[in-house]
Write a protein that holds these residues in place. Structure first.
Motif, PDB file in Angstrom:
ATOM      1  N   GLU A  15      -9.737  -1.074  -1.770  1.00 46.54           N
ATOM      2  CA  GLU A  15     -10.083  -0.640  -3.128  1.00 46.54           C
ATOM      3  C   GLU A  15      -8.944   0.169  -3.759  1.00 46.54           C
ATOM      4  O   GLU A  15      -8.578  -0.047  -4.916  1.00 46.54           O
ATOM      5  CB  GLU A  15     -11.384   0.176  -3.120  1.00 46.54           C
ATOM      6  CG  GLU A  15     -12.619  -0.602  -2.742  1.00 46.54           C
ATOM      7  CD  GLU A  15     -12.722  -0.944  -1.251  1.00 46.54           C
ATOM      8  OE1 GLU A  15     -12.167  -0.205  -0.400  1.00 46.54           O
ATOM      9  OE2 GLU A  15     -13.339  -1.987  -0.937  1.00 46.54           O
ATOM     10  N   LYS A  18      -5.984  -2.101  -4.565  1.00 45.56           N
ATOM     11  CA  LYS A  18      -6.206  -2.868  -5.806  1.00 45.56           C
ATOM     12  C   LYS A  18      -5.935  -2.006  -7.035  1.00 45.56           C
ATOM     13  O   LYS A  18      -5.322  -2.456  -7.999  1.00 45.56           O
ATOM     14  CB  LYS A  18      -7.639  -3.398  -5.860  1.00 45.56           C
ATOM     15  CG  LYS A  18      -7.915  -4.547  -4.946  1.00 45.56           C
ATOM     16  CD  LYS A  18      -9.404  -4.860  -5.083  1.00 45.56           C
ATOM     17  CE  LYS A  18      -9.816  -6.149  -4.494  1.00 45.56           C
ATOM     18  NZ  LYS A  18     -11.251  -6.392  -4.644  1.00 45.56           N
ATOM     19  N   GLU A  19      -6.390  -0.748  -6.999  1.00 41.66           N
ATOM     20  CA  GLU A  19      -6.157   0.167  -8.119  1.00 41.66           C
ATOM     21  C   GLU A  19      -4.661   0.391  -8.335  1.00 41.66           C
ATOM     22  O   GLU A  19      -4.181   0.392  -9.472  1.00 41.66           O
ATOM     23  CB  GLU A  19      -6.853   1.508  -7.877  1.00 41.66           C
ATOM     24  CG  GLU A  19      -8.357   1.466  -8.007  1.00 41.66           C
ATOM     25  CD  GLU A  19      -8.997   2.817  -7.705  1.00 41.66           C
ATOM     26  OE1 GLU A  19      -8.325   3.864  -7.894  1.00 41.66           O
ATOM     27  OE2 GLU A  19     -10.169   2.832  -7.286  1.00 41.66           O
ATOM     28  N   ASP A  48      -7.535 -10.424  -1.325  1.00 45.07           N
ATOM     29  CA  ASP A  48      -8.047  -9.371  -2.206  1.00 45.07           C
ATOM     30  C   ASP A  48      -6.961  -8.588  -2.935  1.00 45.07           C
ATOM     31  O   ASP A  48      -7.186  -8.063  -4.019  1.00 45.07           O
ATOM     32  CB  ASP A  48      -8.885  -8.364  -1.402  1.00 45.07           C
ATOM     33  CG  ASP A  48     -10.248  -8.911  -1.024  1.00 45.07           C
ATOM     34  OD1 ASP A  48     -10.740  -9.819  -1.715  1.00 45.07           O
ATOM     35  OD2 ASP A  48     -10.809  -8.423  -0.029  1.00 45.07           O
TER      36      ASP A  48
END
Length: 182
Positions: A15, A18-19, A48
């Motif tokens: 996560e 990705k940010e 991802d």
């Protein structure tokens, strides 16, 4: 580099990665750093997170390195018994030379004896790593003549926390930043 190695204090989640990738928005290459990751887990992470380059920091084989459609930086840990003949087996974009420390894949903050790789004759670009700081980076670059350097521990206040002061000092020392800039 975004580190995907659980024991590292610099480890990031998918996560967070990705940010960061979204925030950077193609302004700099994003490197995914892995250590002996299971190939299926690695491919799942790659589906991802949009990496530009992979840095493989473990004992990954030449065959493992060839399973990806991205440039590979293969890390070689250098100690007294370093054998440069193993390099010819790898078809990678660059070799990163880091300090060998039994049981640790990197991040030791200690530099190795640069003379061990000073005379390597390979076409593949070399990246020097391992305990580089503002006070020794130019000596390391002079000894090895790398295409690039990789700094981490040497510009941190503590593991995982970069020091703005140490980064500025390194940038000024290497000429990346003018002496009067801050």
């Amino acid at each position: 580099g975004l580190i995907f190695y659980d024991p590292s204090p610099r480890n990031v989640s998918i996560e967070i990665a990705k940010e960061i990738v979204d925030y950077v928005n193609d302004s700099v290459p994003i490197i995914g750093v892995f250590v002996d990751e299971n190939i299926q887990i690695m491919k799942s992470i790659l589906s991802d997170v949009n990496f530009d380059i992979l840095q493989l920091h473990g004992i990954e084989s030449p065959q493992y390195c060839e399973q990806f459609n991205l440039p590979i930086i293969k890390v070689m840990r250098v100690g007294a018994d370093f054998d440069e003949s193993q390099l010819v087996d790898y078809n990678v974009s660059a070799f990163l030379f880091d300090t060998y420390n039994k049981g640790l894949p990197g991040g030791t903050g200690i530099h190795f004896d640069w003379s061990l790789i000073a005379n390597i004759k390979i076409e593949t670009p070399i990246i020097l790593s391992g305990g580089l700081t503002a006070s020794n980076v130019l000596n390391g670059a002079e000894a090895v003549n790398p295409s690039a350097v990789d700094v981490n521990t040497g510009v941190e206040d503590c593991p995982g926390k970069k020091s703005q002061e140490k980064l500025i000092k390194l940038f000024k020392k290497t000429g990346i930043m003018n002496k009067d800039e801050n």
